[in-house]
Design an enzyme around this catalytic site. Structure first.
Site, PDB file in Angstrom:
ATOM      1  N   ALA A 178       0.848  -1.192   0.000  1.00 44.99           N
ATOM      2  CA  ALA A 178       0.000   0.000   0.000  1.00 44.99           C
ATOM      3  C   ALA A 178       0.881   1.238   0.000  1.00 44.99           C
ATOM      4  O   ALA A 178       2.109   1.143  -0.080  1.00 44.99           O
ATOM      5  CB  ALA A 178      -0.898  -0.012   1.239  1.00 44.99           C
ATOM      6  N   LYS A 179       0.226   2.375   0.130  1.00 41.23           N
ATOM      7  CA  LYS A 179       0.938   3.657   0.044  1.00 41.23           C
ATOM      8  C   LYS A 179       2.083   3.778   1.028  1.00 41.23           C
ATOM      9  O   LYS A 179       3.105   4.392   0.725  1.00 41.23           O
ATOM     10  CB  LYS A 179      -0.048   4.810   0.257  1.00 41.23           C
ATOM     11  CG  LYS A 179      -0.810   5.145  -1.005  1.00 41.23           C
ATOM     12  CD  LYS A 179      -1.426   6.545  -0.927  1.00 41.23           C
ATOM     13  CE  LYS A 179      -2.245   6.838  -2.171  1.00 41.23           C
ATOM     14  NZ  LYS A 179      -3.689   6.935  -1.896  1.00 41.23           N
TER      15      LYS A 179
END
Ligand SMILES: [Zn+2]
Length: 308
Positions: free
Chosen positions: A255-256
């Site tokens: 994810a980010k």
């Protein structure tokens, strides 16, 4: 009697690439798509591109086109589509009506907060509360549910005490006590069909025989099998292939927080597709039967960026 072309097509092993335009394609889902595509091309499956764009508020404008371009940039292609789920709402509504009429589904007026508060069952792995069955058998009709709450009800599928078993093509025999997953939503209160329902209606109608996806969706499979049966499509239940997810060094899903791992990001930086494919291929050689997850390391990121 000679078969029609459509009959021939529908008898072919078929799979789908099904990006959801709620976010950009990143290295993790690109690996799953590539595995799916390679399996299909090796084994002669027909590929349908399907855009899963029902999740209204989370859909990002232009993300569908971006996903298509990213897949093409990595060399993937398909035989049919794109088919947009948002254009098939009638088919989903029809299936929901059929499930209610058949006694398989019921209206639910609980808010998310109420479900969280009332949940006594252990929480499912994804952290969502297990629905405690508050509205099962509570209302004689949708109308009655609407009158009781003054708002549109969601529709839930009654899983009862069913035990669902299936053999996953990667992970082997699976067995789920459905009561531990709880009755699940097939149509949200805003009348949007839920993921589980839309996927089964589409896969059933499009003659899908092979479903390849990340193992974060393995809990969805027994729910979808129950939907196939309730919709009279038991003979169309596909083979399921659940692949390990790509995680960051902290063992959490990519994810980010692990930096920008979007395919478009590398592409814009001038990283050639061959470089990305080299990493994805390295990940594909990791035996999916032996591992729960694949770790994306700082070295992998440096490898991608080291373009001379
Ligand atoms: Zn309820």
């Amino acid at each position: 009697m000679p078969q029609t072309f459509t009959q021939l097509l529908n008898a072919m092993p078929t799979t789908r690439l099904a990006p959801s335009p709620t976010g950009a394609l990143h290295l993790g889902n690109a690996r799953t798509f590539l595995a799916n595509w390679l399996l299909a091309r090796e084994r002669g499956w027909r590929i349908i591109l399907r855009i899963e764009d029902l999740d209204g508020p989370r859909i990002k404008r232009g993300a569908d086109q971006q996903a298509i371009e990213d897949l093409q940039w990595l060399g993937m292609d398909w035989d049919e589509g794109p088919i947009y789920q948002s254009s098939r709402r009638d088919a989903y509504a029809k299936a929901v009506r059929r499930l209610i009429e058949g006694g398989f589904a019921y209206p639910c007026i609980c808010t998310r907060k109420e479900v969280d508060l009332a949940a006594s069952a252990p929480h499912a792995e994804d952290g969502a509360a297990v629905y405690p069955g508050t509205c099962r058998g509570r209302f004689a009709s949708i109308e009655a549910a609407r009158n009781a709450s003054g708002r549109e009800p969601a529709i839930r599928f009654n899983v009862g005490t069913e035990i669902v078993e299936f053999v996953d093509q990667v992970r082997g025999s699976q067995r789920f006590q459905m009561a531990r997953l709880g009755d699940f939503v097939i149509q949200k209160a805003d009348l949007t069909p839920a993921y589980q329902l839309a996927v089964v209606v589409d896969d059933g109608e499009m003659g899908m025989t092979e479903v390849v996806r990340g193992n974060d969706l393995i809990d969805s499979t027994p729910r979808q099998i129950m939907l196939y049966r309730a919709l009279g499509l038991a003979d169309r239940i596909p083979n399921y292939w659940h692949l390990p997810l790509v995680v960051g060094p902290d063992d959490r899903r990519l994810a980010k927080r692990h930096g920008d791992t979007r395919i478009s990001h590398y592409r814009e930086r001038g990283v050639p597709a061959s470089r990305v494919l080299e990493l994805l291929n390295r990940w594909l050689r990791i035996d999916s039967k032996q591992t729960e997850s694949i770790v994306f390391t700082a070295d992998d990121d440096a490898f991608l960026r080291a373009v001379d």
